[in-house]
Design a protein around this motif. Sequence first.
Motif, PDB file in Angstrom:
ATOM      1  N   ALA A 129       0.815  -1.216   0.000  1.00 16.82           N
ATOM      2  CA  ALA A 129       0.000   0.000   0.000  1.00 16.82           C
ATOM      3  C   ALA A 129       0.851   1.269   0.000  1.00 16.82           C
ATOM      4  CB  ALA A 129      -0.920  -0.006   1.220  1.00 16.82           C
ATOM      5  N   ALA A 130       2.171   1.121  -0.171  1.00 13.29           N
ATOM      6  CA  ALA A 130       3.112   2.253  -0.186  1.00 13.29           C
ATOM      7  C   ALA A 130       3.113   3.014   1.144  1.00 13.29           C
ATOM      8  CB  ALA A 130       2.818   3.196  -1.350  1.00 13.29           C
ATOM      9  N   ALA A 180      -5.661  -3.360 -18.265  1.00 15.83           N
ATOM     10  CA  ALA A 180      -5.049  -2.123 -18.764  1.00 15.83           C
ATOM     11  C   ALA A 180      -4.161  -2.408 -19.965  1.00 15.83           C
ATOM     12  CB  ALA A 180      -4.242  -1.461 -17.649  1.00 15.83           C
ATOM     13  N   ARG A 181      -3.401  -3.488 -19.912  1.00 19.14           N
ATOM     14  CA  ARG A 181      -2.500  -3.822 -21.022  1.00 19.14           C
ATOM     15  C   ARG A 181      -3.283  -4.134 -22.300  1.00 19.14           C
ATOM     16  NH1 ARG A 181       2.969  -5.337 -20.236  1.00 19.14           N
ATOM     17  NH2 ARG A 181       3.676  -5.389 -18.057  1.00 19.14           N
ATOM     18  N   PHE A 182      -4.422  -4.824 -22.148  1.00 17.90           N
ATOM     19  CA  PHE A 182      -5.225  -5.137 -23.334  1.00 17.90           C
ATOM     20  C   PHE A 182      -5.783  -3.852 -23.953  1.00 17.90           C
ATOM     21  CE2 PHE A 182      -5.639  -9.577 -21.623  1.00 17.90           C
ATOM     22  CZ  PHE A 182      -5.041 -10.197 -22.706  1.00 17.90           C
ATOM     23  N   ARG A 189      -6.690   5.412 -17.895  1.00 22.43           N
ATOM     24  CA  ARG A 189      -7.610   5.284 -16.761  1.00 22.43           C
ATOM     25  C   ARG A 189      -7.342   4.002 -15.981  1.00 22.43           C
ATOM     26  NH1 ARG A 189     -12.160   2.905 -15.175  1.00 22.43           N
ATOM     27  NH2 ARG A 189     -12.306   1.616 -17.051  1.00 22.43           N
ATOM     28  N   LEU A 190      -7.128   2.909 -16.696  1.00 22.13           N
ATOM     29  CA  LEU A 190      -6.948   1.618 -16.035  1.00 22.13           C
ATOM     30  C   LEU A 190      -5.588   1.511 -15.338  1.00 22.13           C
ATOM     31  CD1 LEU A 190      -8.595  -0.694 -18.722  1.00 22.13           C
ATOM     32  CD2 LEU A 190      -9.482  -0.150 -16.451  1.00 22.13           C
ATOM     33  N   PHE A 191      -4.553   2.043 -15.949  1.00 24.53           N
ATOM     34  CA  PHE A 191      -3.243   2.015 -15.286  1.00 24.53           C
ATOM     35  C   PHE A 191      -3.238   2.911 -14.043  1.00 24.53           C
ATOM     36  CE2 PHE A 191      -1.332   0.404 -19.363  1.00 24.53           C
ATOM     37  CZ  PHE A 191      -0.764  -0.737 -18.814  1.00 24.53           C
ATOM     38  N   GLU A 192      -3.924   4.019 -14.101  1.00 20.77           N
ATOM     39  CA  GLU A 192      -4.028   4.874 -12.909  1.00 20.77           C
ATOM     40  C   GLU A 192      -4.809   4.168 -11.802  1.00 20.77           C
ATOM     41  OE1 GLU A 192      -5.734   8.451 -14.433  1.00 20.77           O
ATOM     42  OE2 GLU A 192      -3.783   9.380 -14.867  1.00 20.77           O
ATOM     43  N   ALA A 193      -5.858   3.429 -12.193  1.00 13.18           N
ATOM     44  CA  ALA A 193      -6.624   2.663 -11.210  1.00 13.18           C
ATOM     45  C   ALA A 193      -5.769   1.562 -10.596  1.00 13.18           C
ATOM     46  CB  ALA A 193      -7.869   2.059 -11.869  1.00 13.18           C
ATOM     47  N   LEU A 194      -4.938   0.921 -11.406  1.00 12.86           N
ATOM     48  CA  LEU A 194      -4.028  -0.102 -10.902  1.00 12.86           C
ATOM     49  C   LEU A 194      -3.090   0.487  -9.862  1.00 12.86           C
ATOM     50  CD1 LEU A 194      -2.639  -2.924 -11.028  1.00 12.86           C
ATOM     51  CD2 LEU A 194      -1.235  -2.001 -12.894  1.00 12.86           C
ATOM     52  N   GLU A 195      -2.549   1.658 -10.136  1.00  9.33           N
ATOM     53  CA  GLU A 195      -1.617   2.289  -9.198  1.00  9.33           C
ATOM     54  C   GLU A 195      -2.314   2.691  -7.902  1.00  9.33           C
ATOM     55  OE1 GLU A 195       1.399   6.117  -8.889  1.00  9.33           O
ATOM     56  OE2 GLU A 195       0.606   5.518 -10.843  1.00  9.33           O
ATOM     57  N   PRO A 201       4.457  -2.118  -5.356  1.00  9.92           N
ATOM     58  CA  PRO A 201       5.146  -2.741  -6.495  1.00  9.92           C
ATOM     59  C   PRO A 201       4.486  -2.492  -7.838  1.00  9.92           C
ATOM     60  CG  PRO A 201       4.010  -4.382  -5.175  1.00  9.92           C
ATOM     61  CD  PRO A 201       3.966  -3.125  -4.393  1.00  9.92           C
ATOM     62  N   CYS A 202       3.166  -2.258  -7.861  1.00  9.14           N
ATOM     63  CA  CYS A 202       2.484  -2.044  -9.142  1.00  9.14           C
ATOM     64  C   CYS A 202       2.823  -0.694  -9.769  1.00  9.14           C
ATOM     65  CB  CYS A 202       0.969  -2.152  -8.968  1.00  9.14           C
ATOM     66  SG  CYS A 202       0.416  -3.780  -8.430  1.00  9.14           S
ATOM     67  N   ARG A 203       3.380   0.216  -8.986  1.00  6.75           N
ATOM     68  CA  ARG A 203       3.713   1.542  -9.517  1.00  6.75           C
ATOM     69  C   ARG A 203       4.713   1.442 -10.661  1.00  6.75           C
ATOM     70  NH1 ARG A 203       4.462   7.183  -7.704  1.00  6.75           N
ATOM     71  NH2 ARG A 203       6.539   7.884  -8.313  1.00  6.75           N
ATOM     72  N   LEU A 204       5.637   0.483 -10.576  1.00  5.55           N
ATOM     73  CA  LEU A 204       6.644   0.318 -11.635  1.00  5.55           C
ATOM     74  C   LEU A 204       5.968  -0.051 -12.954  1.00  5.55           C
ATOM     75  CD1 LEU A 204       9.810   0.339 -11.741  1.00  5.55           C
ATOM     76  CD2 LEU A 204       9.669  -2.154 -11.670  1.00  5.55           C
ATOM     77  N   ILE A 205       5.062  -1.027 -12.902  1.00  5.32           N
ATOM     78  CA  ILE A 205       4.333  -1.445 -14.107  1.00  5.32           C
ATOM     79  C   ILE A 205       3.424  -0.325 -14.588  1.00  5.32           C
ATOM     80  CG2 ILE A 205       2.615  -3.069 -14.972  1.00  5.32           C
ATOM     81  CD1 ILE A 205       5.381  -4.277 -14.498  1.00  5.32           C
ATOM     82  N   ALA A 206       2.790   0.370 -13.641  1.00  9.97           N
ATOM     83  CA  ALA A 206       1.899   1.470 -14.019  1.00  9.97           C
ATOM     84  C   ALA A 206       2.667   2.580 -14.711  1.00  9.97           C
ATOM     85  CB  ALA A 206       1.176   2.006 -12.785  1.00  9.97           C
ATOM     86  N   SER A 207       3.868   2.888 -14.233  1.00  6.45           N
ATOM     87  CA  SER A 207       4.676   3.942 -14.857  1.00  6.45           C
ATOM     88  C   SER A 207       4.963   3.608 -16.316  1.00  6.45           C
ATOM     89  CB  SER A 207       5.999   4.118 -14.102  1.00  6.45           C
ATOM     90  OG  SER A 207       5.778   4.569 -12.793  1.00  6.45           O
ATOM     91  N   LEU A 208       5.372   2.370 -16.554  1.00  2.68           N
ATOM     92  CA  LEU A 208       5.690   1.962 -17.923  1.00  2.68           C
ATOM     93  C   LEU A 208       4.438   1.952 -18.794  1.00  2.68           C
ATOM     94  CD1 LEU A 208       8.136   0.978 -19.568  1.00  2.68           C
ATOM     95  CD2 LEU A 208       7.448  -1.361 -19.026  1.00  2.68           C
TER      96      LEU A 208
END
Length: 766
Positions: free
Chosen positions: A424-425, A639-641, A653-659, A665-672
């Motif tokens: 949860a950072a 989000a990737r799809f 929108r989906l990557f921001e929701a993931l973050e 740890p998901c922040r790294l994937i969300a950034s990319l």
Amino acid sequence: MKNVIHEIHRRSLWQVLGIYLAVSWIVLQVVDVVGNNFGLPDWVAPASLILLLIGLPIVVATAFVQEGMGARPVDSVPESPGAATDSSAAEPSLAPPVADGGGGGLFTWRNALLGGGAAFALLGLLTAGYLFSRTSGIGPAATLVAQGVFEDGADVVLADFDSSDPDLAEVVSGALRVDLLQSPTIRLVERSELANALTRMQLDENAGITSEVARDLAAREGYGAVIQGEIGTAGAGYVLTANIIGGDEWTSLAAFRATARGEDDLIDAIESLSRDIRDKAGEPLRSVTNSPPLQRVTTSSLEALRVYTRAERLETVGGDRLGGIELYERALEIDPDFAMAHRKLGVVLGNMGIRRSEQVEHLTRAFELRDRLAPSEAYLAEAYYHSAVTGDRTAAIASYEDVLEVAPQLRPALNNLGLLYMLAARFEEAEDLFTRAIEVAPFQVGYSNLASSRFAQGRHEDGLAALDLGIESLPASTAFYENRRVRHAAQVADYDHAEVLSEAFAEAFRGAPEVGRHAGQRKTLSAIQGKLREAETFIDDFHLAANIIAHPMVAAESRAVLSALRGDSARAVSQLLEAFDGVRESMPPQDRLYALVIPRLLELGATSEARAVHAEWIDVVPEQELGIGGRNTRREMTARFALAEGDADEAVRLFEALERECPGPCRLIASLGLARSYELARESGEAIRMYERFLGDNVTTRWREDQWHRASVLERLGQLYEGEGDRSSAASYYQQFVDLWADADDELQPRVESARARITSLEASE
């Protein structure tokens, strides 16, 4: 009282008996409720029952006598001199005797009520006196806490029981430990903590804890007391004795005894011994009396308990997880409802990252049987179930917080809650929890987790200091911490230093697990720097080293990343799918690592193949069995799809929701993902910001992602800055790319030369 007595006189013998039994039942229920909620000595309820049984014949006799007296006719009424005659005076009278009970002698209702009241008043006085003695530290009932010779929550070492049968002694010691773990007053020192202390004493960390060793440990480490015991035989039965010893001279503070007619009664005897110890130590009576029975907390099968005890020692003390797993499974064959064995087996499988389907099965069963666990164990089972099975992070956090309300020094709860805070950072709170966990007892992953929480805050020197402290406290774990130091150097992109540390690691540690760790280090470092042929030489050593249990998809991913870096995406896709076909045929759905395969297929542009595997995953693995990591991966896939289909706005929108859901740890994937989505939307400024955030994130898992992405991100930032007209920044990122791949394989050098040419062109145009 006159009205009560008068009313009783009106009742028949059977009515009085019924009323007495009803009142007795109410009295016993009141005693039970009061005892459970406020804590009464365990002899109060039996004493109340005895008094009521004694009162029963008295009440029956009184009712019989009084009923007989009340029914006797009065044939004549004496006349007073000169009294007027009345025809009614000649008729017999059935009026009851006077209310003072003048008839019947001893058996009167007044005597019965006064006697019963006096008996229960005396019982109340005895109970009050006992409780006063217990809490004031005066008299035989005084607890050790009240006497001041034992601190509430003190650390206590449980020595192995002495016996002519070592296996039986181990079972009794283990079962007693389980029951004492329910106590809020006694904190048993964990076996792993004792192993660390034994190492500092230059003794074998796997050595048994004899009474003498326990005293030495307690004296050196500052523990409050030692519990030692012995198992003797009496014909076919057993006599269990125990002593709490403490003080400067290690004198006996309290002694206890319990007997068992045979092996079938041993668990009951252990439970009796434990309750006496907890009572004398000073645990609230309510806690002692309300604890679930030991055979329910553990198992009704002594043989299952024997096997479980051997498994726990083999796994936690001997370090043989695979051997421990086999014995836990054997214990469950004997007793399928052995809740602790289900929980422990699920945890070990999860820690090893193997047999996910069985992990889910056992953790789910432990959750269903959690009412058979000690309170702290039950909360742990609930928390781990939500974390590893349902993926409900909120529920998992709440359960761990409940654990710490009951047992604030329970190390697994402190550590696991810290890990959830990392997801949860909430890094500062996680650091505090890891620190508290280490203070309870030094343990291997504790210092590593503490370092990670500091690294995540950008406090790299403090993180390295935590690893140094781990080496100092747990010298037997030096290889583990040195491996972590190599990974950290790679995490901050100091690859030269990482390679120096890795070679020093290989020189210092030559055991089988260390060979695998070194191979993993070099494989990853070489891949990041474009030295693909070199990386390939380490793959087999990494995945086949002794004690490294590798999943076929992990090895396939290692080879696929090298093919992708060579520009052969088709081969990389083929490597992944071929390996996955084998996994699909040989493993149950939970074990197939869908969460690893699908993202890599999308990275390689194999969208249709990824969709097929994703649909299969949705079909065969239910949402409620994904765990936290699996749920986050499904969000990531959505989000990737969207990105693969060219829907930039939806992808953002989906990557921001993931973050938001997984800011650790998901922040790294969300950034990319956000960087690529912004590029698709032609928002180069936002894309640059996200790519730079990707490079700057301090998550500990980043070196795996760097194999795939670091070189291409540096190269792409050079191109984007050049497109923005920022020649200085463009040249800087091109140079970082050139430096990273300076020694890359020949087949990658054209890209390096192209970057060098761009640097020359940018410098010439200034």
